[in-house]
Write a protein that holds these residues in place. Structure first.
Motif, mmCIF file in Angstrom:
data_model
loop_
_atom_site.group_PDB
_atom_site.id
_atom_site.type_symbol
_atom_site.label_atom_id
_atom_site.label_comp_id
_atom_site.label_asym_id
_atom_site.label_seq_id
_atom_site.Cartn_x
_atom_site.Cartn_y
_atom_site.Cartn_z
ATOM 1 N N ALA A 116 4.038 -24.244 13.117
ATOM 2 C CA ALA A 116 3.836 -24.860 14.428
ATOM 3 C C ALA A 116 3.295 -26.280 14.357
ATOM 4 O O ALA A 116 3.788 -27.179 15.054
ATOM 5 C CB ALA A 116 2.906 -23.989 15.263
ATOM 6 N N VAL A 117 2.264 -26.506 13.528
ATOM 7 C CA VAL A 117 1.697 -27.844 13.397
ATOM 8 C C VAL A 117 2.748 -28.816 12.867
ATOM 9 O O VAL A 117 2.893 -29.939 13.358
ATOM 10 C CB VAL A 117 0.461 -27.818 12.473
ATOM 11 C CG1 VAL A 117 0.031 -29.226 12.106
ATOM 12 C CG2 VAL A 117 -0.686 -27.069 13.144
ATOM 13 N N SER A 118 3.497 -28.369 11.876
ATOM 14 C CA SER A 118 4.548 -29.201 11.287
ATOM 15 C C SER A 118 5.600 -29.589 12.314
ATOM 16 O O SER A 118 6.078 -30.732 12.336
ATOM 17 C CB SER A 118 5.210 -28.449 10.127
ATOM 18 O OG SER A 118 4.289 -28.166 9.108
ATOM 19 N N SER A 119 5.972 -28.632 13.171
ATOM 20 C CA SER A 119 6.986 -28.905 14.196
ATOM 21 C C SER A 119 6.526 -30.000 15.149
ATOM 22 O O SER A 119 7.305 -30.879 15.530
ATOM 23 C CB SER A 119 7.295 -27.628 14.980
ATOM 24 O OG SER A 119 7.854 -26.645 14.140
ATOM 25 N N ASP A 120 5.238 -29.971 15.529
ATOM 26 C CA ASP A 120 4.716 -30.999 16.430
ATOM 27 C C ASP A 120 4.662 -32.365 15.750
ATOM 28 O O ASP A 120 4.966 -33.394 16.371
ATOM 29 C CB ASP A 120 3.325 -30.610 16.920
ATOM 30 C CG ASP A 120 3.369 -29.864 18.243
ATOM 31 O OD1 ASP A 120 4.489 -29.585 18.720
ATOM 32 O OD2 ASP A 120 2.307 -29.555 18.809
ATOM 33 N N ILE A 172 -0.774 -34.389 16.196
ATOM 34 C CA ILE A 172 -1.291 -33.184 16.827
ATOM 35 C C ILE A 172 -2.699 -33.495 17.307
ATOM 36 O O ILE A 172 -3.325 -34.451 16.825
ATOM 37 C CB ILE A 172 -1.340 -31.979 15.849
ATOM 38 C CG1 ILE A 172 -2.144 -32.349 14.594
ATOM 39 C CG2 ILE A 172 0.048 -31.489 15.498
ATOM 40 C CD1 ILE A 172 -2.523 -31.161 13.732
ATOM 41 N N GLU A 173 -3.192 -32.749 18.255
ATOM 42 C CA GLU A 173 -4.579 -32.855 18.709
ATOM 43 C C GLU A 173 -5.007 -34.316 18.874
ATOM 44 O O GLU A 173 -5.803 -34.844 18.101
ATOM 45 C CB GLU A 173 -5.507 -32.114 17.736
ATOM 46 C CG GLU A 173 -5.209 -30.628 17.654
ATOM 47 C CD GLU A 173 -6.074 -29.908 16.639
ATOM 48 O OE1 GLU A 173 -6.359 -30.484 15.569
ATOM 49 O OE2 GLU A 173 -6.451 -28.756 16.913
ATOM 50 N N SER A 190 0.307 -21.046 8.253
ATOM 51 C CA SER A 190 -0.804 -21.541 7.444
ATOM 52 C C SER A 190 -1.928 -22.163 8.262
ATOM 53 O O SER A 190 -3.069 -22.225 7.797
ATOM 54 C CB SER A 190 -0.290 -22.558 6.418
ATOM 55 O OG SER A 190 0.468 -23.574 7.042
ATOM 56 N N ALA A 191 -1.650 -22.620 9.470
ATOM 57 C CA ALA A 191 -2.698 -23.206 10.312
ATOM 58 C C ALA A 191 -3.707 -22.166 10.761
ATOM 59 O O ALA A 191 -4.797 -22.518 11.237
ATOM 60 C CB ALA A 191 -2.080 -23.891 11.528
#
Length: 300
Positions: free
Chosen positions: A71-75, A82-83, A171-172
């Protein structure tokens, strides 16, 4: 000057994300076809339980390796960040030549942002305890000698701890406690690993480091990380950027306890609102967020 440029790039990236989110499906498909194909790619990778390493560019121009369909990678792939509130904290409160710490570095987006600001005469110390995640972090920072990546957890004491490894696609959410992700809850763990954990107080004393800024993202173990930082919080008083959220994780301290712990050391909380950091009104319960804590004795 560099920080102003980075600030402007983040603002443009955030605005772009906002504009794209307002578009209808058909308009997004027409104007941003690569994002549509990213969605399809991630769906297929999840469906067949596969992963794909890919090089992307961050909002500040640095290239890094990420893993789809995580998910983090996709963003990061879509928007370069991110964030945004964490990024703003780093941009506003980290300076050239600073020594800074990234706890829960994941693949290294914020480590790289910190390094962009502190430069060759600064230091970035990053911590990521899961070997598969750490290997990607290491690759992403390998060409920067002033970044020290540590395959360790940060905890309230020096000991071996057991961590939940949900696999590189999730992994996040790897943690010492349960997962906050609804996709993971109830699923069988991919792996359980033993990791060396350290007190941050001991780490900085051994290396004679006086960090000016510490980012903490420990997946509901933030309280325990702070318990190993009594010397830092008492004597050094760095700016702290910390993840909060009462997300029904078994064994996790309530976020208000984390806030009270930092208040007891003379810190006050700030939140990023309307393009600036303002005084935060303390709550009994928190949804997912990140807050900034500054010592009342600080001159910042």
């Amino acid at each position: 000057m560099k920080k102003k440029i980075i600030q402007k790039k983040l603002k443009n990236s955030v605005q772009r994300k906002l504009e794209i989110s307002k578009l209808s499906f058909l308009k997004r498909l027409f104007y941003y076809p690569t994002m549509f194909w990213l969605t399809i790619t991630c769906f297929l990778l999840k469906r067949f339980k596969l992963t794909k390493l890919i090089s992307v560019k961050t909002f500040f121009g640095e290239k890094m390796i990420v893993v789809l369909p995580e998910a983090v990678s996709s963003d990061i792939y879509r928007f370069g960040f991110i964030e945004s509130n964490v990024a703003q904290a780093i941009i506003n409160y980290v300076s050239e030549k600073d020594k800074v710490i990234d706890i829960g570095a994941h693949f290294g987006l914020f480590t790289l942002l910190m390094s962009e600001i502190v430069g060759n005469e600064g230091e970035v110390h990053s911590f990521e305890p899961i070997p598969s995640t750490f290997s990607i972090l290491s690759e992403n920072v390998s060409n920067k000698k002033f970044i020290k990546a540590n395959l360790k957890a940060v905890w309230k004491e020096n000991k071996q701890i057991i961590l939940n490894d949900y696999g590189i696609s999730f992994s996040a959410f790897n943690s010492i406690k349960g997962s906050r992700s609804s996709e993971i809850k109830g699923q069988k763990l991919k792996n359980i690993i033993t990791s060396k954990a350290i007190k941050l107080d001991d780490y900085i004393k051994e290396r004679n480091i006086k960090p000016s800024f510490i980012k903490i993202d420990a997946e509901s173990a933030e309280y325990e990380v702070l318990e190993g930082m009594s010397f830092i919080l008492n004597k050094i008083k760095p700016v702290i950027c910390i993840e909060l959220g009462d997300l029904e994780v078994e064994g996790a301290k309530k976020s208000i306890e984390v806030v009270k712990y930092l208040l007891s050391y003379g810190y006050e909380p700030l939140e990023f609102k309307e393009n600036k950091f303002v005084k935060h009104k303390i709550k009994k319960n928190y949804s997912y967020t990140n807050l900034l804590f500054i010592s009342r004795r600080s001159n910042l």
